[in-house]
Design an enzyme around this catalytic site. Structure first.
Site, PDB file in Angstrom:
ATOM      1  N   ASP A 175      17.251 -19.440 -20.777  1.00 35.16           N
ATOM      2  CA  ASP A 175      17.082 -20.418 -19.891  1.00 35.16           C
ATOM      3  C   ASP A 175      18.406 -21.017 -19.847  1.00 35.16           C
ATOM      4  O   ASP A 175      19.017 -21.399 -20.597  1.00 35.16           O
ATOM      5  CB  ASP A 175      16.082 -21.493 -20.808  1.00 35.16           C
ATOM      6  CG  ASP A 175      15.828 -22.621 -19.695  1.00 35.16           C
ATOM      7  OD1 ASP A 175      16.659 -23.006 -18.747  1.00 35.16           O
ATOM      8  OD2 ASP A 175      15.003 -23.532 -20.043  1.00 35.16           O
TER       9      ASP A 175
ATOM     10  N   SER B 215      24.264 -20.371  -1.125  1.00 36.57           N
ATOM     11  CA  SER B 215      22.750 -20.605  -0.043  1.00 36.57           C
ATOM     12  C   SER B 215      23.642 -21.089   1.018  1.00 36.57           C
ATOM     13  O   SER B 215      24.964 -21.808   1.046  1.00 36.57           O
ATOM     14  CB  SER B 215      21.948 -21.513  -0.693  1.00 36.57           C
ATOM     15  OG  SER B 215      20.978 -21.931   0.161  1.00 36.57           O
TER      16      SER B 215
ATOM     17  N   TYR C 114      18.736 -29.715  -4.051  1.00 35.79           N
ATOM     18  CA  TYR C 114      19.344 -28.363  -3.875  1.00 35.79           C
ATOM     19  C   TYR C 114      20.606 -28.209  -3.162  1.00 35.79           C
ATOM     20  O   TYR C 114      21.452 -27.632  -3.644  1.00 35.79           O
ATOM     21  CB  TYR C 114      18.183 -27.583  -2.834  1.00 35.79           C
ATOM     22  CG  TYR C 114      18.514 -26.093  -2.964  1.00 35.79           C
ATOM     23  CD1 TYR C 114      17.991 -25.236  -4.098  1.00 35.79           C
ATOM     24  CD2 TYR C 114      18.876 -25.548  -1.759  1.00 35.79           C
ATOM     25  CE1 TYR C 114      18.518 -23.958  -3.997  1.00 35.79           C
ATOM     26  CE2 TYR C 114      19.107 -24.177  -1.661  1.00 35.79           C
ATOM     27  CZ  TYR C 114      18.786 -23.202  -2.720  1.00 35.79           C
ATOM     28  OH  TYR C 114      18.990 -22.059  -2.480  1.00 35.79           O
TER      29      TYR C 114
ATOM     30  N   LYS D 295      24.169 -26.847  -4.823  1.00 29.35           N
ATOM     31  CA  LYS D 295      24.931 -25.411  -4.004  1.00 29.35           C
ATOM     32  C   LYS D 295      26.278 -25.940  -3.452  1.00 29.35           C
ATOM     33  O   LYS D 295      27.211 -25.151  -3.331  1.00 29.35           O
ATOM     34  CB  LYS D 295      23.918 -24.985  -2.912  1.00 29.35           C
ATOM     35  CG  LYS D 295      22.659 -24.471  -3.364  1.00 29.35           C
ATOM     36  CD  LYS D 295      22.996 -23.239  -4.443  1.00 29.35           C
ATOM     37  CE  LYS D 295      21.596 -22.524  -4.757  1.00 29.35           C
ATOM     38  NZ  LYS D 295      21.759 -21.479  -5.713  1.00 29.35           N
TER      39      LYS D 295
HETATM   40  N1  NAP Z   1      14.953 -17.340  -1.276  1.00 27.45           N
HETATM   41  C1  NAP Z   1      15.885 -17.924  -0.491  1.00 27.45           C
HETATM   42  O1  NAP Z   1      15.500 -18.165   0.689  1.00 27.45           O
HETATM   43  C2  NAP Z   1      17.354 -18.228  -0.912  1.00 27.45           C
HETATM   44  C3  NAP Z   1      18.141 -18.932   0.014  1.00 27.45           C
HETATM   45  C4  NAP Z   1      19.614 -19.057  -0.412  1.00 27.45           C
HETATM   46  C5  NAP Z   1      19.727 -19.131  -1.749  1.00 27.45           C
HETATM   47  N2  NAP Z   1      18.857 -18.490  -2.765  1.00 27.45           N
HETATM   48  C6  NAP Z   1      19.157 -18.626  -4.161  1.00 27.45           C
HETATM   49  O2  NAP Z   1      19.082 -17.441  -4.619  1.00 27.45           O
HETATM   50  C7  NAP Z   1      18.740 -17.345  -6.239  1.00 27.45           C
HETATM   51  C8  NAP Z   1      17.662 -16.613  -6.387  1.00 27.45           C
HETATM   52  O3  NAP Z   1      16.474 -17.300  -5.805  1.00 27.45           O
HETATM   53  P1  NAP Z   1      15.296 -16.385  -5.353  1.00 27.45           P
HETATM   54  O4  NAP Z   1      15.080 -16.716  -3.751  1.00 27.45           O
HETATM   55  O5  NAP Z   1      15.262 -14.925  -5.802  1.00 27.45           O
HETATM   56  O6  NAP Z   1      14.137 -17.250  -6.072  1.00 27.45           O
HETATM   57  P2  NAP Z   1      13.043 -16.702  -7.268  1.00 27.45           P
HETATM   58  O7  NAP Z   1      12.143 -15.712  -6.631  1.00 27.45           O
HETATM   59  O8  NAP Z   1      12.175 -18.259  -7.375  1.00 27.45           O
HETATM   60  O9  NAP Z   1      13.964 -16.221  -8.391  1.00 27.45           O
HETATM   61  C9  NAP Z   1      14.593 -17.569  -9.187  1.00 27.45           C
HETATM   62  C10 NAP Z   1      14.749 -16.792 -10.748  1.00 27.45           C
HETATM   63  O10 NAP Z   1      15.437 -17.746 -11.358  1.00 27.45           O
HETATM   64  C11 NAP Z   1      14.753 -17.903 -12.626  1.00 27.45           C
HETATM   65  N3  NAP Z   1      14.869 -19.346 -12.951  1.00 27.45           N
HETATM   66  C12 NAP Z   1      14.514 -20.392 -12.876  1.00 27.45           C
HETATM   67  N4  NAP Z   1      14.745 -21.460 -13.662  1.00 27.45           N
HETATM   68  C13 NAP Z   1      15.480 -20.781 -14.527  1.00 27.45           C
HETATM   69  C14 NAP Z   1      16.174 -21.329 -15.552  1.00 27.45           C
HETATM   70  N5  NAP Z   1      16.211 -22.705 -16.094  1.00 27.45           N
HETATM   71  N6  NAP Z   1      17.035 -20.323 -16.296  1.00 27.45           N
HETATM   72  C15 NAP Z   1      17.022 -18.986 -15.851  1.00 27.45           C
HETATM   73  N7  NAP Z   1      16.222 -18.503 -14.870  1.00 27.45           N
HETATM   74  C16 NAP Z   1      15.495 -19.380 -14.294  1.00 27.45           C
HETATM   75  C17 NAP Z   1      13.119 -17.853 -12.008  1.00 27.45           C
HETATM   76  O11 NAP Z   1      12.460 -17.635 -13.283  1.00 27.45           O
HETATM   77  P3  NAP Z   1      10.745 -17.876 -13.140  1.00 27.45           P
HETATM   78  O12 NAP Z   1      10.418 -17.070 -11.892  1.00 27.45           O
HETATM   79  O13 NAP Z   1      10.198 -17.272 -14.300  1.00 27.45           O
HETATM   80  O14 NAP Z   1      10.673 -19.239 -12.794  1.00 27.45           O
HETATM   81  C18 NAP Z   1      13.341 -16.573 -11.135  1.00 27.45           C
HETATM   82  O15 NAP Z   1      13.446 -15.195 -11.877  1.00 27.45           O
HETATM   83  C19 NAP Z   1      18.804 -18.889  -6.324  1.00 27.45           C
HETATM   84  O16 NAP Z   1      20.073 -19.193  -6.957  1.00 27.45           O
HETATM   85  C20 NAP Z   1      18.579 -19.321  -4.996  1.00 27.45           C
HETATM   86  O17 NAP Z   1      19.120 -20.718  -4.888  1.00 27.45           O
HETATM   87  C21 NAP Z   1      17.583 -18.208  -2.361  1.00 27.45           C
END
Ligand code: NAP
Length: 318
Positions: free
Chosen positions: A83, A164, A176, A180
């Protein structure tokens, strides 16, 4: 003369492209550490880099996430529970990683873990709504980096921060975007400070991708919960029909980016290119809309972003 200039430009473009394609030699002896591997980009990255031959240390938030990932990957891949908001957990994990990587150090640190938090108008929020995204996306990322830095310096390796388009353009109220924007600032300072050590620091700016974090139904549910607790005064300003219209808009969001691999390809280039880029943009929406718009004057940004919002019924009723 014009022809010569054109030829020179084409030649420079060719050289630039060629330079970008040069790769590091061996990856099978290189360790990489990725946060947030339970789902989404982190999960795909862990599986992809494991298949490529990297020695992947995949940090998962949950036991079930770690078990599922382990079942799908090679014996080379290690999982660890992390975490990023828990300083003791981060410290212990960094010590454990140090024992794993030994004299080789850590070639790659991918700071990927993140949460969206609530996405709602700013006057609906309290400071508590800002804490979770800032704790995870910013302080978590900083703390993991600081604890792993000596290992990355040893390997003269790479740090990749997943930011992001929300780090370039504020698209909605909540923690958010501030988290970022701050990640981008941390990333840029780190990149300059690490240059002398031969450590490359890159930042990835994805657009909207279909992952759990960006699930429009969940985002709409959180917004509705906030609406229910608003004071009658604020509800009057927004109007009774506001919430239905805005939830319909959110739930009706169709993702242009359903394939997550462009984000992992950016991570791959940042890890394996001899000349990684400082910034990567992933996703059609980011490339054609968000990033170009982030370079435009504020008046144009406001015009286009406000056009997508639901109109307030009675903003003068304050
Ligand atoms: N999806 C988009 O559109 C998007 C766009 C721009 C940037 N991003 C960035 O990409 C990154 C990954 O996001 P994603 O879209 O792949 O989302 P996701 O599928 O929700 O994955 C996020 C991961 O981070 C984990 N997490 C959450 N809180 C945490 C903590 N306190 N300590 C350690 N791990 C933690 C989650 O674990 P759990 O699943 O167990 O909660 C999950 O494995 C993020 O930084 C996000 O801001 C995403």
């Amino acid at each position: 003369m014009l022809l010569w200039v054109l030829a020179l430009l084409i030649f420079c473009g060719f050289l630039w492209n060629y330079k970008r394609q040069l790769k590091i030699s061996d990856i099978t002896d290189k360790y990489i550490f990725i946060t947030g591997c339970d789902k989404g980009f982190g999960n795909l990255a862990a599986r992809t880099f494991d298949q490529k031959g990297f020695r992947v240390i995949a940090a998962c938030l949950t036991e079930s996430g770690a078990t599922a990932l382990k079942a799908e990957t090679s014996k080379r891949l290690h999982t660890v529970l992390l975490d990023v908001t828990d300083p003791e957990n981060v410290k212990r994990t960094a010590q454990w990683v140090k024992c794993q990587v030994g004299e080789k150090g850590l070639w790659g640190l991918i700071n990927n873990a993140g949460v969206l938090g609530v996405l709602a108008p700013t006057d609906w929020l309290t400071v508590e709504h800002y804490r979770e995204p800032v704790e995870v996306n910013l302080f978590g990322l900083i703390n993991v980096t600081l604890n792993m830095l000596s290992l990355v310096k040893k390997a003269r390796g790479r740090i990749i921060n997943v930011s992001s388009i929300g780090g370039r353009l504020a698209f909605g109220g909540g923690g958010y975007t501030p988290s970022k924007y701050a990640v981008e600032g941390f990333n840029d300072c780190l990149r300059r400070d690490m240059k002398a050590f031969g450590v490359h620091v890159s930042c990835i700016e994805p657009g909207w991708f279909k992952t759990e974090l960006a699930d429009p139904v969940k985002t709409a549910e959180k917004k509705l919960a906030l609406w229910k607790h608003l004071s009658p005064d604020v509800k009057r300003q927004y109007g009774e029909g506001y919430i239905e219209k805005s939830l319909d808009k959110m739930k009706g969001t169709s993702f242009e980016n359903t394939d997550l691999s462009p984000v992992v390809e950016c991570m791959d280039h940042a890890l394996t290119s001899l000349f990684p880029k400082t910034r990567y943009t992933a996703g059609k929406d980011a490339k054609t809309f968000w990033i170009p718009l982030s370079h435009m004057p504020a008046v144009l940004q406001d015009f286009l972003l406000l056009k997508q919002k639901v109109e307030l019924a009675n903003p003068m009723a304050v």
